[in-house]
Design a protein around this motif. Sequence first.
Motif, PDB file in Angstrom:
ATOM      1  N   LEU A   1       0.840  -1.189   0.000  1.00 59.88           N
ATOM      2  CA  LEU A   1       0.000   0.000   0.000  1.00 59.88           C
ATOM      3  C   LEU A   1       0.878   1.241   0.000  1.00 59.88           C
ATOM      4  O   LEU A   1       1.927   1.259   0.634  1.00 59.88           O
ATOM      5  CB  LEU A   1      -0.887   0.037   1.250  1.00 59.88           C
TER       6      LEU A   1
ATOM      7  N   ASN B   1      -6.755   6.050   5.018  1.00 60.51           N
ATOM      8  CA  ASN B   1      -8.053   6.208   4.362  1.00 60.51           C
ATOM      9  C   ASN B   1      -8.967   5.016   4.646  1.00 60.51           C
ATOM     10  O   ASN B   1     -10.174   5.187   4.858  1.00 60.51           O
ATOM     11  CB  ASN B   1      -7.878   6.394   2.858  1.00 60.51           C
ATOM     12  N   CYS B   2      -8.388   3.824   4.649  1.00 59.16           N
ATOM     13  CA  CYS B   2      -9.179   2.626   4.947  1.00 59.16           C
ATOM     14  C   CYS B   2      -9.666   2.655   6.400  1.00 59.16           C
ATOM     15  O   CYS B   2     -10.826   2.311   6.680  1.00 59.16           O
ATOM     16  CB  CYS B   2      -8.367   1.364   4.696  1.00 59.16           C
TER      17      CYS B   2
ATOM     18  N   VAL C   1      -2.914   5.208   2.299  1.00 65.19           N
ATOM     19  CA  VAL C   1      -4.023   4.328   1.912  1.00 65.19           C
ATOM     20  C   VAL C   1      -4.615   3.647   3.143  1.00 65.19           C
ATOM     21  O   VAL C   1      -5.839   3.592   3.305  1.00 65.19           O
ATOM     22  CB  VAL C   1      -3.570   3.280   0.868  1.00 65.19           C
TER      23      VAL C   1
END
Length: 110
Positions: free
Chosen positions: A8, A15-16, A12
Motif C-alpha cells: 500500500l 483512508n481505509c 491508503v
Amino acid sequence: MDEGRLSLERGVATNCARACAEFADELRALRERARQLGKIDGFGTFPSGIALATKFSRKAVGGDYSMVQALTDHIAEVEAMREVFERIEARYAAAEQRGEERFAAIDPGR
C-alpha cells in the motif's frame, strides 16, 4: 499484490481506517434504529397479531441472533479492521522514519 504480498502507498491505510470508522458509525445508527423495533405494535389484538408482533420484536432485539446482536458483531469486526489499518499505517510511518534517519546518517547535509 505481488507474490502473496500486499503493498500500500502511504496514506491508503489511513483512508481505509477512516472508512471503517465511518462505516462503524453507520452500523451504530442502524443498531439504534433496530433497538426501536423491540416494541412493535399495529398487528391488532387477536392472538395471531400479538404473536406476530412478538416474533418480529424478537427478531430485532433479544431473539436468537437478533438484528441488534448481528449489528453489534459487525461493528466489532469493522472496528478490528480499523485497528489493523491503523497499525499498518503506523508501521509504514515508522519504517519510513527509520529509512530517513539512515539516509541522514549517510549524508548529514540532506
